[in-house]
Write a protein that holds these residues in place. Structure first.
Motif, PDB file in Angstrom:
ATOM      1  N   SER A 141      49.764 -13.085 -70.306  1.00 58.08           N
ATOM      2  CA  SER A 141      49.009 -11.948 -70.155  1.00 58.08           C
ATOM      3  C   SER A 141      50.145 -10.863 -70.347  1.00 58.08           C
ATOM      4  CB  SER A 141      48.401 -11.667 -68.937  1.00 58.08           C
ATOM      5  OG  SER A 141      47.353 -12.544 -69.205  1.00 58.08           O
ATOM      6  N   ALA A 142      49.765  -9.751 -70.779  1.00 58.39           N
ATOM      7  CA  ALA A 142      50.729  -8.570 -70.739  1.00 58.39           C
ATOM      8  C   ALA A 142      50.826  -8.057 -68.981  1.00 58.39           C
ATOM      9  CB  ALA A 142      50.089  -7.420 -71.406  1.00 58.39           C
ATOM     10  N   PRO A 143      52.050  -7.594 -68.747  1.00 63.56           N
ATOM     11  CA  PRO A 143      52.306  -7.030 -67.520  1.00 63.56           C
ATOM     12  C   PRO A 143      51.153  -6.197 -66.865  1.00 63.56           C
ATOM     13  CG  PRO A 143      54.286  -7.034 -68.669  1.00 63.56           C
ATOM     14  CD  PRO A 143      53.325  -7.284 -69.690  1.00 63.56           C
ATOM     15  N   ARG A 144      50.798  -6.252 -65.800  1.00 68.83           N
ATOM     16  CA  ARG A 144      49.679  -5.251 -65.158  1.00 68.83           C
ATOM     17  C   ARG A 144      50.604  -4.322 -64.514  1.00 68.83           C
ATOM     18  NH1 ARG A 144      45.663  -7.130 -60.342  1.00 68.83           N
ATOM     19  NH2 ARG A 144      45.006  -5.033 -59.793  1.00 68.83           N
ATOM     20  N   ALA A 145      50.476  -2.933 -64.628  1.00 69.37           N
ATOM     21  CA  ALA A 145      50.860  -1.984 -64.017  1.00 69.37           C
ATOM     22  C   ALA A 145      50.378  -1.668 -62.869  1.00 69.37           C
ATOM     23  CB  ALA A 145      51.230  -0.719 -64.904  1.00 69.37           C
ATOM     24  N   LEU A 146      50.921  -1.460 -61.869  1.00 74.22           N
ATOM     25  CA  LEU A 146      50.383  -1.276 -60.405  1.00 74.22           C
ATOM     26  C   LEU A 146      50.835   0.314 -59.980  1.00 74.22           C
ATOM     27  CD1 LEU A 146      50.883  -4.545 -58.461  1.00 74.22           C
ATOM     28  CD2 LEU A 146      49.014  -3.786 -59.786  1.00 74.22           C
ATOM     29  N   THR A 147      49.655   0.967 -59.747  1.00 67.09           N
ATOM     30  CA  THR A 147      50.091   2.466 -59.337  1.00 67.09           C
ATOM     31  C   THR A 147      49.961   2.588 -57.842  1.00 67.09           C
ATOM     32  OG1 THR A 147      47.924   3.255 -59.619  1.00 67.09           O
ATOM     33  CG2 THR A 147      49.488   3.618 -61.505  1.00 67.09           C
ATOM     34  N   LEU A 148      50.968   3.310 -57.335  1.00 74.00           N
ATOM     35  CA  LEU A 148      51.107   3.658 -55.810  1.00 74.00           C
ATOM     36  C   LEU A 148      49.809   4.609 -55.320  1.00 74.00           C
ATOM     37  CD1 LEU A 148      52.838   2.481 -53.756  1.00 74.00           C
ATOM     38  CD2 LEU A 148      54.110   4.353 -53.806  1.00 74.00           C
ATOM     39  N   PRO A 149      49.184   4.132 -54.392  1.00 73.57           N
ATOM     40  CA  PRO A 149      48.209   5.106 -53.952  1.00 73.57           C
ATOM     41  C   PRO A 149      48.598   6.494 -53.179  1.00 73.57           C
ATOM     42  CG  PRO A 149      47.671   3.299 -52.806  1.00 73.57           C
ATOM     43  CD  PRO A 149      49.103   2.871 -53.852  1.00 73.57           C
ATOM     44  N   MET A 150      49.810   6.422 -52.893  1.00 73.28           N
ATOM     45  CA  MET A 150      50.146   7.754 -52.164  1.00 73.28           C
ATOM     46  C   MET A 150      51.419   7.779 -52.564  1.00 73.28           C
ATOM     47  SD  MET A 150      51.357   4.760 -50.520  1.00 73.28           S
ATOM     48  CE  MET A 150      49.842   4.161 -49.654  1.00 73.28           C
ATOM     49  N   SER A 151      52.307   9.007 -52.238  1.00 73.40           N
ATOM     50  CA  SER A 151      53.551   9.280 -52.601  1.00 73.40           C
ATOM     51  C   SER A 151      54.404   8.979 -51.490  1.00 73.40           C
ATOM     52  CB  SER A 151      53.569  11.113 -52.380  1.00 73.40           C
ATOM     53  OG  SER A 151      52.934  11.676 -53.484  1.00 73.40           O
ATOM     54  N   GLY A 152      55.497   8.228 -51.731  1.00 68.60           N
ATOM     55  CA  GLY A 152      56.477   7.852 -50.811  1.00 68.60           C
ATOM     56  C   GLY A 152      57.608   7.301 -51.199  1.00 68.60           C
ATOM     57  N   THR A 153      58.661   6.736 -50.445  1.00 64.49           N
ATOM     58  CA  THR A 153      59.905   6.048 -50.950  1.00 64.49           C
ATOM     59  C   THR A 153      60.035   4.721 -50.369  1.00 64.49           C
ATOM     60  OG1 THR A 153      61.067   8.387 -50.617  1.00 64.49           O
ATOM     61  CG2 THR A 153      62.573   6.084 -50.438  1.00 64.49           C
ATOM     62  N   VAL A 154      60.332   3.827 -51.152  1.00 66.17           N
ATOM     63  CA  VAL A 154      60.624   2.555 -51.001  1.00 66.17           C
ATOM     64  C   VAL A 154      61.635   2.282 -49.926  1.00 66.17           C
ATOM     65  CG1 VAL A 154      60.916   0.188 -51.817  1.00 66.17           C
ATOM     66  CG2 VAL A 154      59.608   1.635 -53.453  1.00 66.17           C
ATOM     67  N   VAL A 155      61.257   1.624 -48.813  1.00 60.45           N
ATOM     68  CA  VAL A 155      62.159   1.245 -47.840  1.00 60.45           C
ATOM     69  C   VAL A 155      62.565  -0.342 -47.798  1.00 60.45           C
ATOM     70  CG1 VAL A 155      61.982   3.236 -46.437  1.00 60.45           C
ATOM     71  CG2 VAL A 155      60.618   1.272 -46.164  1.00 60.45           C
TER      72      VAL A 155
END
Length: 131
Positions: A66-80
């Motif tokens: 399958s083609a990669p499935r793009a996941l969108t973040l449901p909120m704004s933020g920074t990856v910790v």
């Protein structure tokens, strides 16, 4: 019946969000709907320190054939933090989506955005409606 843990909130695009601290959440994919190709074979995670706006692609999951499935973040933020284990065991996204298959921990910029997520009950109803 699909598993929908009560200690999380859910997005329309099948992500779960678990509050782990003050303005900090852990995010993963619910596994619904399962990709036609089967189990995840590759997960492209964001980097620690990467910042995202709500609805921005932060990660991709690719199933065999399958083609990669793009996941969108449901909120704004920074990856910790990211789940480095997925580099060697990407199938955890499918096999253990609510435990070992988590994707990233996010320091949320706008906690009010979490209020727009679905409750476990509303998400379960959405899944039932999708058949």
């Amino acid at each position: 019946m699909h598993e929908v843990p009560e200690d999380r909130k859910y997005s329309d695009n099948h992500l779960w969000v678990q509050v782990t601290g003050d303005a900090r959440v852990r995010v993963g994919v619910t596994g619904h709907p399962r990709e036609p190709g089967g189990v995840a074979v590759r997960v492209a995670l964001p980097g620690e320190g990467d910042a995202f706006e709500a609805s921005e692609v932060f990660c991709t999951v690719e199933a065999a054939g399958s083609a990669p499935r793009a996941l969108t973040l449901p909120m704004s933020g920074t990856v910790v933090a990211v789940n480095d284990r997925l580099a060697v065991s990407p199938a955890d996204v499918d096999d253990s989506p609510f435990e070992d298959g988590w994707l990233a921990e996010i320091a949320v910029d706008k906690p009010g955005q979490l209020g727009g997520l679905l409750s476990p009950r509303a998400y379960a109803e959405q899944l039932r409606g999708a058949g």
